[in-house]
Design a protein around this motif. Sequence first.
Motif, short mmCIF file in Angstrom:
data_model
loop_
_atom_site.label_atom_id
_atom_site.label_comp_id
_atom_site.label_asym_id
_atom_site.label_seq_id
_atom_site.Cartn_x
_atom_site.Cartn_y
_atom_site.Cartn_z
N MET A 76 37.84 45.41 22.21
CA MET A 76 38.29 44.57 21.09
C MET A 76 39.53 45.18 20.44
SD MET A 76 34.79 43.53 19.10
CE MET A 76 33.22 43.82 19.93
N ILE A 77 39.48 46.49 20.23
CA ILE A 77 40.60 47.19 19.60
C ILE A 77 41.84 47.13 20.49
CG2 ILE A 77 41.39 49.39 18.65
CD1 ILE A 77 39.14 48.02 17.07
N ASP A 78 41.62 47.24 21.80
CA ASP A 78 42.73 47.23 22.75
C ASP A 78 43.28 45.82 22.98
OD1 ASP A 78 42.54 49.94 23.02
OD2 ASP A 78 41.35 49.88 24.87
N GLY A 79 42.51 44.81 22.58
CA GLY A 79 42.98 43.43 22.75
C GLY A 79 42.82 42.90 24.17
N ASP A 80 41.89 43.49 24.93
CA ASP A 80 41.64 43.02 26.30
C ASP A 80 40.66 41.85 26.24
OD1 ASP A 80 41.06 42.63 28.96
OD2 ASP A 80 40.83 44.76 29.43
N LYS A 81 41.19 40.65 26.06
CA LYS A 81 40.35 39.47 25.82
C LYS A 81 39.47 39.12 27.02
CE LYS A 81 43.57 37.42 22.50
NZ LYS A 81 44.42 36.26 22.18
N ALA A 82 40.01 39.24 28.22
CA ALA A 82 39.25 38.88 29.41
C ALA A 82 38.03 39.79 29.58
CB ALA A 82 40.15 38.95 30.65
N GLU A 83 38.26 41.11 29.43
CA GLU A 83 37.15 42.06 29.57
C GLU A 83 36.16 41.90 28.42
OE1 GLU A 83 35.16 45.39 31.44
OE2 GLU A 83 36.42 43.70 32.03
N LEU A 84 36.65 41.59 27.24
CA LEU A 84 35.79 41.38 26.08
C LEU A 84 34.81 40.24 26.34
CD1 LEU A 84 35.24 42.04 23.05
CD2 LEU A 84 36.95 40.30 22.50
N GLU A 85 35.31 39.14 26.86
CA GLU A 85 34.46 37.97 27.13
C GLU A 85 33.54 38.22 28.31
OE1 GLU A 85 34.14 35.61 25.11
OE2 GLU A 85 35.85 36.10 23.85
N ARG A 86 33.99 38.99 29.29
CA ARG A 86 33.14 39.28 30.45
C ARG A 86 31.93 40.11 30.06
NH1 ARG A 86 31.83 43.00 34.15
NH2 ARG A 86 33.01 44.67 33.12
N LEU A 87 32.15 41.08 29.16
CA LEU A 87 31.07 41.99 28.78
C LEU A 87 30.08 41.39 27.78
CD1 LEU A 87 33.09 45.33 28.42
CD2 LEU A 87 31.43 44.74 30.20
N TYR A 88 30.54 40.43 26.97
CA TYR A 88 29.69 39.92 25.89
C TYR A 88 28.33 39.42 26.38
CZ TYR A 88 27.91 37.19 21.99
OH TYR A 88 27.10 36.68 21.01
N PRO A 89 28.23 38.51 27.35
CA PRO A 89 26.91 38.03 27.77
C PRO A 89 26.03 39.13 28.37
CG PRO A 89 28.63 37.21 29.24
CD PRO A 89 29.31 37.83 28.08
N ILE A 90 26.67 40.11 29.00
CA ILE A 90 25.90 41.22 29.59
C ILE A 90 25.23 42.04 28.49
CG2 ILE A 90 26.08 43.36 30.93
CD1 ILE A 90 28.49 42.06 32.39
N LEU A 91 26.01 42.38 27.46
CA LEU A 91 25.48 43.18 26.36
C LEU A 91 24.53 42.38 25.48
CD1 LEU A 91 28.72 45.15 25.50
CD2 LEU A 91 26.66 46.04 26.59
N LEU A 92 24.78 41.09 25.34
CA LEU A 92 23.86 40.23 24.60
C LEU A 92 22.49 40.24 25.24
CD1 LEU A 92 23.23 38.06 22.45
CD2 LEU A 92 24.15 36.35 24.03
#
Length: 421
Positions: A76-92
């Motif tokens: 999030m801090i780095d602004g990597d939007k694609a990786e941010l969205e990829r990881l969200y459902p996994i961590l959820l």
Amino acid sequence: MKIGDRIRFFRIQQNKTQEELANGVISVSYLSKIENNQSLPSLEVVDMLCERLGIRFIDDEEPTLLEELNNWYKTMIDGDKAELERLYPILLDKASTTRDSTSLVYYMLFELRYFLHKRQYQVAKKLLNKLNEISDIFTEELNYYLSKFTGLSLYLEEKYSEAYDLYKKAESILIRNVFEKWEEADLYYSLGLTTSQLWKSSLCVNYTNQALAIYQAHYNYKRSAECQILLGITYRRSNEFKKAEESYLLANKIATTLNNANLKGFIHHNLGYLYSTQEKVDLAIKHFEKSIEVQTLLDDNNKQILPSIFSIIVELYNKNDAVNGIKWVRRGLELIEKGEELKEFFYHFKTYDYLLTEQTDEFEDFLKEDVIPYFEAQHNFKFVAEYAEILACYFESKYKYKQASYYLRISNKALKKISNI
């Protein structure tokens, strides 16, 4: 966490009342004492409460999950939007099955930051309320993140003074503890942005330079460019035009090296505004046009170019170039779709449409009933002052001196609010 803290945490996290959890096991008053760590329950009571909550008696930290959560937050801090969205459902999915309260609190905090990033304010507000309910059991590190993200929430609501207070609270925790350097830099940059909004130039320069030093030491060029842009804005406001230009040109050099068109568009817009402030009209228009050229290649709906279009219109109006000014007004109006978020630019373009063509009674009503009240409601005192002054001049040209005086007072009042920010 102590057992009482854990029981309270999971009860709140699962949206259970004390009555629901205590029913058939113990009294509500006794549960309250347990949750406040005022009474040590028997193992039998602990087992029944934990079973009802679906948790273990022992709070085993899950280091792997904590590491994954920290890495997600860094994206999030780095602004990597694609990786941010990829990881969200996994961590959820992982957070929904964990019974480790420490990991779950970190997840809730970083999910709050995620919702703020996504501009999902209502969801973020509910989560923030839930976090505040259990904040009394937080460690200093958890309180740091809560203060910082609450500050961001207030910043996004344009409550800059309150945001500053929360960021300062986070800074006081940061100083007493050890955090990663990228986290330290992000907080100082956030403080720089907030003090910029508060027009506290010296503080803004101080905080932004602290962030910049860290970004440069860690070869984070994009964030270094963002710091240079913020410094440029601050120097321009302080009429330190040479320093402002130097900061923008340094930022542009980095953006060119990175081939970052989005940054370049923003830099050219700010260079245009800098030259406009110095009444270098042709140079200002040149950079506004360059910003539009760059942004058009990136933005399918062209919303990002509206500020530069508006700036060109103002320059051409001040230059008494009605022919070209009207062309840009028409282009701006054609780009605007119906929507609350674009109402500001509709009011800008329509006002200058009148100014560049014919100032009728309809123009008078438009400014009085729509434009000025809108910017007053938005607390955008800069445009309240500008449009009230335009209306005052209009009334003066019609020999309506009482109304001219009235709107001149509104303009002066708005200007005082700007100077007191």
